[in-house]
Design a protein around this motif. Structure first.
Motif, mmCIF file in Angstrom:
data_model
loop_
_atom_site.group_PDB
_atom_site.id
_atom_site.type_symbol
_atom_site.label_atom_id
_atom_site.label_comp_id
_atom_site.label_asym_id
_atom_site.label_seq_id
_atom_site.Cartn_x
_atom_site.Cartn_y
_atom_site.Cartn_z
ATOM 1 N N LEU A 60 35.342 0.430 -6.685
ATOM 2 C CA LEU A 60 34.558 -0.004 -5.537
ATOM 3 C C LEU A 60 33.148 -0.293 -5.749
ATOM 4 O O LEU A 60 32.592 -1.591 -5.386
ATOM 5 C CB LEU A 60 34.676 1.060 -4.495
ATOM 6 C CG LEU A 60 35.863 1.360 -3.690
ATOM 7 C CD1 LEU A 60 35.844 2.465 -2.840
ATOM 8 C CD2 LEU A 60 36.594 0.150 -3.035
ATOM 9 N N ARG A 63 33.231 -3.533 -7.668
ATOM 10 C CA ARG A 63 33.573 -4.968 -6.792
ATOM 11 C C ARG A 63 32.300 -5.290 -5.905
ATOM 12 O O ARG A 63 32.073 -6.445 -5.561
ATOM 13 C CB ARG A 63 34.582 -4.384 -5.883
ATOM 14 C CG ARG A 63 36.092 -4.562 -6.315
ATOM 15 C CD ARG A 63 37.173 -4.063 -5.347
ATOM 16 N NE ARG A 63 37.003 -4.837 -4.303
ATOM 17 C CZ ARG A 63 37.594 -4.644 -3.039
ATOM 18 N NH1 ARG A 63 38.233 -3.321 -2.960
ATOM 19 N NH2 ARG A 63 37.484 -5.353 -1.877
ATOM 20 N N VAL A 64 31.469 -4.079 -5.584
ATOM 21 C CA VAL A 64 30.078 -4.400 -5.107
ATOM 22 C C VAL A 64 29.069 -5.307 -6.261
ATOM 23 O O VAL A 64 28.574 -6.372 -5.971
ATOM 24 C CB VAL A 64 29.336 -3.278 -4.667
ATOM 25 C CG1 VAL A 64 28.125 -3.817 -3.973
ATOM 26 C CG2 VAL A 64 30.288 -2.640 -3.364
ATOM 27 N N ASN A 73 37.927 -10.314 -4.726
ATOM 28 C CA ASN A 73 37.751 -9.765 -3.535
ATOM 29 C C ASN A 73 36.363 -8.948 -3.789
ATOM 30 O O ASN A 73 36.575 -7.328 -3.705
ATOM 31 C CB ASN A 73 39.168 -9.035 -3.144
ATOM 32 C CG ASN A 73 39.390 -7.901 -4.262
ATOM 33 O OD1 ASN A 73 39.014 -7.874 -5.361
ATOM 34 N ND2 ASN A 73 40.177 -6.831 -3.969
ATOM 35 N N LEU A 75 33.071 -6.631 -2.614
ATOM 36 C CA LEU A 75 33.081 -5.807 -1.594
ATOM 37 C C LEU A 75 31.575 -5.804 -1.183
ATOM 38 O O LEU A 75 30.632 -5.769 -2.175
ATOM 39 C CB LEU A 75 33.379 -4.127 -1.931
ATOM 40 C CG LEU A 75 33.553 -3.437 -0.945
ATOM 41 C CD1 LEU A 75 34.669 -3.615 -0.184
ATOM 42 C CD2 LEU A 75 33.825 -1.949 -1.285
ATOM 43 N N THR A 76 31.164 -5.489 0.128
ATOM 44 C CA THR A 76 29.721 -5.644 0.527
ATOM 45 C C THR A 76 29.342 -4.127 0.312
ATOM 46 O O THR A 76 30.067 -3.195 0.249
ATOM 47 C CB THR A 76 29.616 -5.967 1.840
ATOM 48 O OG1 THR A 76 30.044 -4.992 2.955
ATOM 49 C CG2 THR A 76 30.127 -7.456 2.339
ATOM 50 N N GLU A 78 27.740 -2.566 2.668
ATOM 51 C CA GLU A 78 27.865 -1.647 3.884
ATOM 52 C C GLU A 78 29.386 -1.174 3.782
ATOM 53 O O GLU A 78 29.566 -0.205 4.175
ATOM 54 C CB GLU A 78 27.550 -2.630 5.009
ATOM 55 C CG GLU A 78 27.802 -1.851 6.252
ATOM 56 C CD GLU A 78 26.772 -0.582 6.339
ATOM 57 O OE1 GLU A 78 27.353 0.637 6.837
ATOM 58 O OE2 GLU A 78 25.630 -0.752 5.937
ATOM 59 N N LYS A 79 30.381 -1.780 3.208
ATOM 60 C CA LYS A 79 31.811 -1.497 3.220
ATOM 61 C C LYS A 79 31.890 -0.617 2.351
ATOM 62 O O LYS A 79 32.609 0.491 2.660
ATOM 63 C CB LYS A 79 32.645 -2.523 2.998
ATOM 64 C CG LYS A 79 32.851 -3.652 4.249
ATOM 65 C CD LYS A 79 33.961 -4.647 3.939
ATOM 66 C CE LYS A 79 34.145 -5.381 5.191
ATOM 67 N NZ LYS A 79 35.097 -6.550 5.056
ATOM 68 N N LEU A 80 31.247 -0.537 1.280
ATOM 69 C CA LEU A 80 31.260 0.763 0.158
ATOM 70 C C LEU A 80 30.783 1.798 0.656
ATOM 71 O O LEU A 80 31.153 2.826 0.657
ATOM 72 C CB LEU A 80 30.433 0.218 -1.167
ATOM 73 C CG LEU A 80 30.263 1.433 -2.168
ATOM 74 C CD1 LEU A 80 31.579 1.796 -2.680
ATOM 75 C CD2 LEU A 80 29.171 1.054 -3.122
ATOM 76 N N ARG A 81 29.664 1.747 1.528
ATOM 77 C CA ARG A 81 28.993 2.909 2.265
ATOM 78 C C ARG A 81 29.957 3.409 3.256
ATOM 79 O O ARG A 81 30.138 4.977 3.194
ATOM 80 C CB ARG A 81 27.632 2.391 2.987
ATOM 81 C CG ARG A 81 26.830 3.672 3.558
ATOM 82 C CD ARG A 81 25.437 3.114 3.941
ATOM 83 N NE ARG A 81 24.361 3.014 2.703
ATOM 84 C CZ ARG A 81 24.119 2.002 2.309
ATOM 85 N NH1 ARG A 81 24.256 0.675 3.051
ATOM 86 N NH2 ARG A 81 23.406 2.036 1.254
ATOM 87 N N MET A 82 30.692 2.654 4.022
ATOM 88 C CA MET A 82 31.674 3.139 4.865
ATOM 89 C C MET A 82 32.731 3.955 4.364
ATOM 90 O O MET A 82 33.237 5.086 4.854
ATOM 91 C CB MET A 82 32.052 1.971 5.905
ATOM 92 C CG MET A 82 30.996 1.231 6.826
ATOM 93 S SD MET A 82 31.673 0.044 7.789
ATOM 94 C CE MET A 82 33.380 -0.411 7.460
ATOM 95 N N GLN A 83 33.363 3.349 3.209
ATOM 96 C CA GLN A 83 34.463 4.040 2.475
ATOM 97 C C GLN A 83 34.057 5.392 1.941
ATOM 98 O O GLN A 83 34.677 6.238 2.072
ATOM 99 C CB GLN A 83 35.004 3.016 1.407
ATOM 100 C CG GLN A 83 36.215 3.602 0.607
ATOM 101 C CD GLN A 83 37.139 3.917 1.483
ATOM 102 O OE1 GLN A 83 37.642 2.947 2.169
ATOM 103 N NE2 GLN A 83 37.707 5.039 1.577
#
Length: 92
Positions: A60, A63-64, A73, A75-76, A78-83
């Protein structure tokens, strides 16, 4: 070492993840702790769930970072933080 032996690298990885979720560190600061944890889990026959989590988080973060555009694909942050926050669950 067996799968029930505590590995300090797990604690370091989780501590860094908590700091990241709290927006105290940059996502790049996760690379070292995650990589160390992944390696130690592999060589010490640690819990397979922890090893898989370290592998997933490393992927992950990559991907960021997506430094060379190698991921179709990305990853932002913020999406990393949420995951990571979801993965930590009650550990927060």
């Amino acid at each position: 070492m067996n799968s029930t032996t505590p590995i300090p690298e797990v604690h370091v990885m989780v501590a860094a993840a908590k700091q990241f979720v709290a927006d105290e560190i940059h996502f790049s600061a996760l690379v070292g702790p995650i990589t160390n944890c992944e390696w130690w889990c592999r060589v010490s026959n640690a819990n397979s769930h922890i090893h898989r989590l370290a592998v997933e988080w490393r992927q992950l973060v990559d991907r960021v970072w997506n430094e060379y555009g190698q991921h179709d694909n990305p990853l932002t942050v913020e999406k990393l933080r949420m995951q990571i926050k979801a993965d930590l669950g009650e550990a927060l």
